[in-house]
Design an enzyme around this catalytic site. Structure first.
Site, PDB file in Angstrom:
ATOM      1  CG  HIS A   1      -0.377  -0.097   2.527  1.00  0.00           C
ATOM      2  ND1 HIS A   1       0.506   0.845   2.983  1.00  0.00           N
ATOM      3  CD2 HIS A   1      -0.514  -1.000   3.529  1.00  0.00           C
ATOM      4  CE1 HIS A   1       0.886   0.541   4.207  1.00  0.00           C
ATOM      5  NE2 HIS A   1       0.292  -0.596   4.561  1.00  0.00           N
TER       6      HIS A   1
ATOM      7  CG  HIS B   1       3.978  -1.632   2.368  1.00  0.00           C
ATOM      8  ND1 HIS B   1       2.724  -2.128   2.127  1.00  0.00           N
ATOM      9  CD2 HIS B   1       4.295  -2.016   3.627  1.00  0.00           C
ATOM     10  CE1 HIS B   1       2.298  -2.793   3.183  1.00  0.00           C
ATOM     11  NE2 HIS B   1       3.233  -2.737   4.116  1.00  0.00           N
TER      12      HIS B   1
ATOM     13  CB  CYS C   1       1.114  -7.318  21.543  1.00  0.00           C
ATOM     14  SG  CYS C   1       0.174  -6.656  20.139  1.00  0.00           S
TER      15      CYS C   1
ATOM     16  CB  CYS D   1       3.902  -5.964  18.778  1.00  0.00           C
ATOM     17  SG  CYS D   1       2.977  -4.458  19.050  1.00  0.00           S
TER      18      CYS D   1
ATOM     19  CB  CYS E   1      -1.007  -3.493  22.202  1.00  0.00           C
ATOM     20  SG  CYS E   1      -0.024  -2.901  20.805  1.00  0.00           S
TER      21      CYS E   1
ATOM     22  CG  HIS F   1      -1.481  -4.154  17.061  1.00  0.00           C
ATOM     23  ND1 HIS F   1      -0.174  -4.040  17.487  1.00  0.00           N
ATOM     24  CD2 HIS F   1      -1.442  -4.345  15.727  1.00  0.00           C
ATOM     25  CE1 HIS F   1       0.631  -4.167  16.446  1.00  0.00           C
ATOM     26  NE2 HIS F   1      -0.105  -4.351  15.374  1.00  0.00           N
TER      27      HIS F   1
ATOM     28  CE  LYS G   1      -2.776   2.944  12.333  1.00  0.00           C
ATOM     29  NZ  LYS G   1      -2.513   2.072  13.359  1.00  0.00           N
TER      30      LYS G   1
ATOM     31  CE  LYS H   1      -6.985  -6.632   3.731  1.00  0.00           C
ATOM     32  NZ  LYS H   1      -6.441  -7.922   4.109  1.00  0.00           N
TER      33      LYS H   1
HETATM   34  N1  MSP Z   1       8.435  -7.029   8.701  1.00  0.00           N
HETATM   35  C1  MSP Z   1       8.597  -5.887   9.511  1.00  0.00           C
HETATM   36  C2  MSP Z   1       9.871  -5.163   9.209  1.00  0.00           C
HETATM   37  C3  MSP Z   1      11.115  -5.970   9.319  1.00  0.00           C
HETATM   38  S1  MSP Z   1      12.504  -5.088   8.823  1.00  0.00           S
HETATM   39  C4  MSP Z   1      13.799  -5.979   9.311  1.00  0.00           C
HETATM   40  C5  MSP Z   1       7.438  -4.936   9.292  1.00  0.00           C
HETATM   41  N2  MSP Z   1       6.747  -5.068   8.157  1.00  0.00           N
HETATM   42  S2  MSP Z   1       5.504  -4.143   7.702  1.00  0.00           S
HETATM   43  O1  MSP Z   1       4.977  -4.757   6.517  1.00  0.00           O
HETATM   44  O2  MSP Z   1       4.621  -3.944   8.770  1.00  0.00           O
HETATM   45  O3  MSP Z   1       6.146  -2.815   7.248  1.00  0.00           O
HETATM   46  C6  MSP Z   1       6.286  -1.715   8.121  1.00  0.00           C
HETATM   47  C7  MSP Z   1       6.834  -0.583   7.307  1.00  0.00           C
HETATM   48  O4  MSP Z   1       5.947  -0.283   6.206  1.00  0.00           O
HETATM   49  C8  MSP Z   1       6.975   0.739   8.018  1.00  0.00           C
HETATM   50  O5  MSP Z   1       8.126   0.824   8.799  1.00  0.00           O
HETATM   51  C9  MSP Z   1       7.000   1.672   6.838  1.00  0.00           C
HETATM   52  O6  MSP Z   1       8.209   1.553   6.184  1.00  0.00           O
HETATM   53  C10 MSP Z   1       5.911   1.095   5.971  1.00  0.00           C
HETATM   54  N3  MSP Z   1       4.583   1.605   6.351  1.00  0.00           N
HETATM   55  C11 MSP Z   1       3.493   0.846   6.648  1.00  0.00           C
HETATM   56  N4  MSP Z   1       2.421   1.692   6.865  1.00  0.00           N
HETATM   57  C12 MSP Z   1       2.817   2.969   6.714  1.00  0.00           C
HETATM   58  C13 MSP Z   1       2.139   4.204   6.686  1.00  0.00           C
HETATM   59  N5  MSP Z   1       0.839   4.327   6.918  1.00  0.00           N
HETATM   60  N6  MSP Z   1       2.868   5.296   6.388  1.00  0.00           N
HETATM   61  C14 MSP Z   1       4.180   5.230   6.081  1.00  0.00           C
HETATM   62  N7  MSP Z   1       4.841   4.077   6.072  1.00  0.00           N
HETATM   63  C15 MSP Z   1       4.247   2.946   6.557  1.00  0.00           C
HETATM   64  O7  MSP Z   1       7.219  -4.091  10.137  1.00  0.00           O
END
Ligand code: MSP
Length: 646
Positions: A17, A20, A125, A128, A142, A145, A294, A297
């Site tokens: 999304h 990412h 959690c 997390c 938490c 969440h 925020k 989904k």
């Molecule tokens: N798998 C772990 C990370 C391991 S790294 C060794 C994880 N994955 S995640 O799919 O949840 O990705 C989190 C990351 O996605 C955030 O740190 C950020 O880079 C990005 N984002 C997810 N949602 C976001 C927003 N709403 N806004 C900006 N970035 C965000 O955590």
């Protein structure tokens, strides 16, 4: 120099999304920028595929974890090219080489006594995937969440993180750039002001099998962070691959604030326990919300990057995200904001500058970069060179500091200056000046040289549009190898090189609001018309008799012995001739292609022997010194010639 830039590896329990996409875009932009600085760059992203959440997601789809992770990981991999994001390596935690490296590291740290077995009870959690401390809970839940953690008591393996606490505090204090922006560095230091607990790094296989088995106890698998973080090493061939030697000391990680603690505390202490030098920098950004809410989904407001690109194009999406978010702070996404940036910054400022400047080089200099009359530079010219050089310096500082919005602001200041430079130097007037001095050539050189520099600095942010700019400037090949040191300075363009007009970079987009207004306005107007009948006012019916239409100017020429008049051939939609009193304000060849508004049902009239069928509308003003200015009325976006103006 070398650069190694990484994104988090994303969990495969959700589709890619906007969040990412932003982090990965930042890493891609930085990697392109460092290449522009001449660096040898390695850019890595990937997917995180072990853990309970993944098992649950697979089960809910009726797939095996293996089938499920293969499918979603592929979706991530194929999303990035649609955003012109080009990682050098895509790593998956289910790759055998990653699994082997994780096990080797676990064994090493265990052998040296930094991993021990103990009983643990705490608040776990699931979201997390870790135990939360008492202090982290908010009203027993938490905060991330909004769920009540499970009380779990079990035997597990622990990493002696506390051993490295003092070292970490010292390292962060000594290296102000280690964690940026500063607010996150402060947050980490404040967390470290309390004693650090050891980190639970395992799960019993009775509870989780989808993980990497501990090499020293097969009844356990690794806890996700001791698996996931190690991707940054396995991706470059730790411990003895040649790329590891080359890139590790240059490692920079980009993350959002949600995973600050694992990256700023667990990871540095793990690296220290492994006996490796620390990573170089950690860059932490805020969250993208959607229309101030925020993204989630369940609310149904999740933004998919592919859909955005389809609607607005890859360069607009990239520019918007980098320009709109102040790195480190949260930002709110809305499509209105994307359209506003597209129309003002990209279509109006950059797109117009590009097409006006290159059209004039085509028209007045035969499509060749002209020579500069170096002896006759004006203050305007010197200001432009000076601003361009300052812009490059500001751009570099801010790209290095991940303050992309500031780098782009600096570029747009120069774009504004260039648009003003065109107006004040009016090349169309210089082209008809009786003493055709070298001034026109100098102005045109300054414009092409500026466009060349703009194409260079915009490349990391908008690679596709910058490529089109470079192609129009005849520099497609040389640009690819250019660096800021060799090409990021004034005076590189060789006179005589061919340039062409190039495509329209950023056509204007209609805003949703604008599409609604005509209806609303119509209603309002008819009400107004009924309620007024004062002197000098006309009724709606009277106004309705005037037929206004959009007309495209297909030819324009001067009329002999009439210094105020131009003969225009218009398409509206059929061709017609209209005589307009605008010769003092417009040169004939500047007008071709413009879409203007005409009164289409005016009785024909003969002016200086030419029959005029209609009237062109224009706005006129007098400045303080009584000098008249006139500008043609045009349409706000491209629309078919002949369209009714209501
Ligand atoms: N798998 C772990 C990370 C391991 S790294 C060794 C994880 N994955 S995640 O799919 O949840 O990705 C989190 C990351 O996605 C955030 O740190 C950020 O880079 C990005 N984002 C997810 N949602 C976001 C927003 N709403 N806004 C900006 N970035 C965000 O955590």
């Amino acid at each position: 120099m070398t650069t190694y830039i990484t994104t988090p590896i994303y969990y495969v329990n959700a589709m890619p999304h906007l969040g990412h996409a932003y982090t990965t875009l930042v890493a891609d932009t930085y990697s392109r920028y460092r290449r522009l600085c001449g660096d040898d760059v390695r850019f890595q992203t990937g997917t995180d595929e072990h853990g309970e959440k993944i098992v649950q997601a697979a089960e809910s789809e009726g797939s095996t974890p293996r089938e499920y992770v293969d499918r979603i990981s592929d979706t991530f991999r194929h999303t990035w090219p649609t955003l012109a994001i080009e990682p050098d390596n895509f790593i998956r935690t289910t790759y055998p080489e990653h699994i082997k490296t994780v096990q080797d590291i676990l064994q090493k740290v265990y052998d040296q006594g930094d991993i021990y077995f103990s009983e643990y009870s705490g608040h776990y959690c699931k979201g997390c995937e870790r135990f939360l401390t008492e202090k982290e809970l908010v009203d027993g839940t938490c905060p991330d969440h909004q769920t009540v953690p499970e009380e779990i008591c079990e035997q597990n393996y622990f990493f002696r993180m506390s051993t490295y606490q003092d070292w970490l505090i010292e390292h962060i204090k000594k290296n102000p750039d280690y964690i940026t922006p500063e607010r996150y560095r402060n947050e980490v230091l404040s967390f470290l002001s309390e004693p650090l607990e050891d980190l639970c790094i395992s799960r019993p296989v009775s509870r989780l099998t989808w993980g990497i088995p501990l090499p020293f106890d097969q009844k356990f698998v690794t806890y996700v962070w001791f698996d996931a973080l190690i991707n940054y090493l396995t991706g470059i061939g730790y411990p003895d691959g040649p790329d590891f030697e080359k890139y590790w000391s240059a490692a920079e990680h980009v993350i959002a604030k949600d995973i600050l603690k694992p990256h700023a505390i667990y990871w540095p202490t793990m690296i220290q326990a492994m006996g490796l030098p620390p990573y170089k920098r950690l860059h932490v950004h805020g969250y993208w919300n959607v229309d101030e809410t925020k993204m989630s989904k369940s609310i149904g407001n999740v933004i998919r990057p592919g859909e955005l690109v389809e609607k607005y194009g890859v360069d607009t999406v990239r520019y918007f995200l980098l320009r709109e978010m102040s790195f480190g702070l949260d930002s709110s996404f809305s499509e209105e904001a994307v359209i506003a940036r597209r129309n003002s910054d990209l279509a109006n400022d950059l797109g117009n500058l590009f097409s006006r400047a290159l059209t004039m080089v085509g028209k007045y200099a035969g499509g060749k970069v002209p020579k500069v009359d170096a002896a006759a530079l004006t203050d305007d010219d010197r200001e432009l060179i000076d601003s361009m050089e300052k812009m490059i310096a500001t751009y570099r500082v801010n790209m290095d500091a991940f303050t992309f919005h500031k780098a782009l602001q600096a570029v747009w200041e120069v774009i504004g200056l260039l648009n003003r430079y065109i107006v004040t130097n009016a090349p169309w007037e210089l082209a008809t000046a009786p003493d055709k001095s070298g001034r026109l050539d100098t102005v045109l050189y300054f414009l092409t040289e500026s466009l060349r520099i703009l194409a260079l600095v915009l490349r990391p942010v908008m690679p596709v549009a910058a490529g089109k700019m470079a192609a129009a400037l005849g520099m497609e090949d040389t640009m690819a190898a250019a660096t800021l040191d060799t090409a990021g300075k004034w005076g590189v363009f060789e006179p005589g090189m061919s340039v062409n007009k190039g495509p329209q970079l950023f056509p204007r987009l209609e805003t949703k609001k604008k599409q609604q207004t005509p209806k609303k306005q119509k209603k309002k107007k008819s009400r107004d018309a009924e309620s007024v009948d004062g002197e000098g006012l006309i009724t709606f019916d009277q106004f309705g008799k005037v037929e206004l239409r959009v007309a495209e100017i297909v030819a324009a020429e001067k009329i002999k012995k009439a210094d105020k008049l131009l003969k225009l051939t218009l398409k509206a939609p059929r061709e017609r001739t209209v005589v307009a009193g605008i010769a003092k304000y417009y040169q004939p060849d500047e007008l071709v292609g413009k879409k203007v508004i005409i009164v289409a049902n005016l009785k024909p009239a003969k002016l200086m022997g030419v029959t005029s069928r209609g009237m062109v509308l224009a706005a006129k003003e007098k400045d303080g010194e009584g000098v008249e200015r006139l500008v043609l009325s045009t349409v706000d976006a491209d629309i078919a010639a002949g369209s009714r103006v209501a």
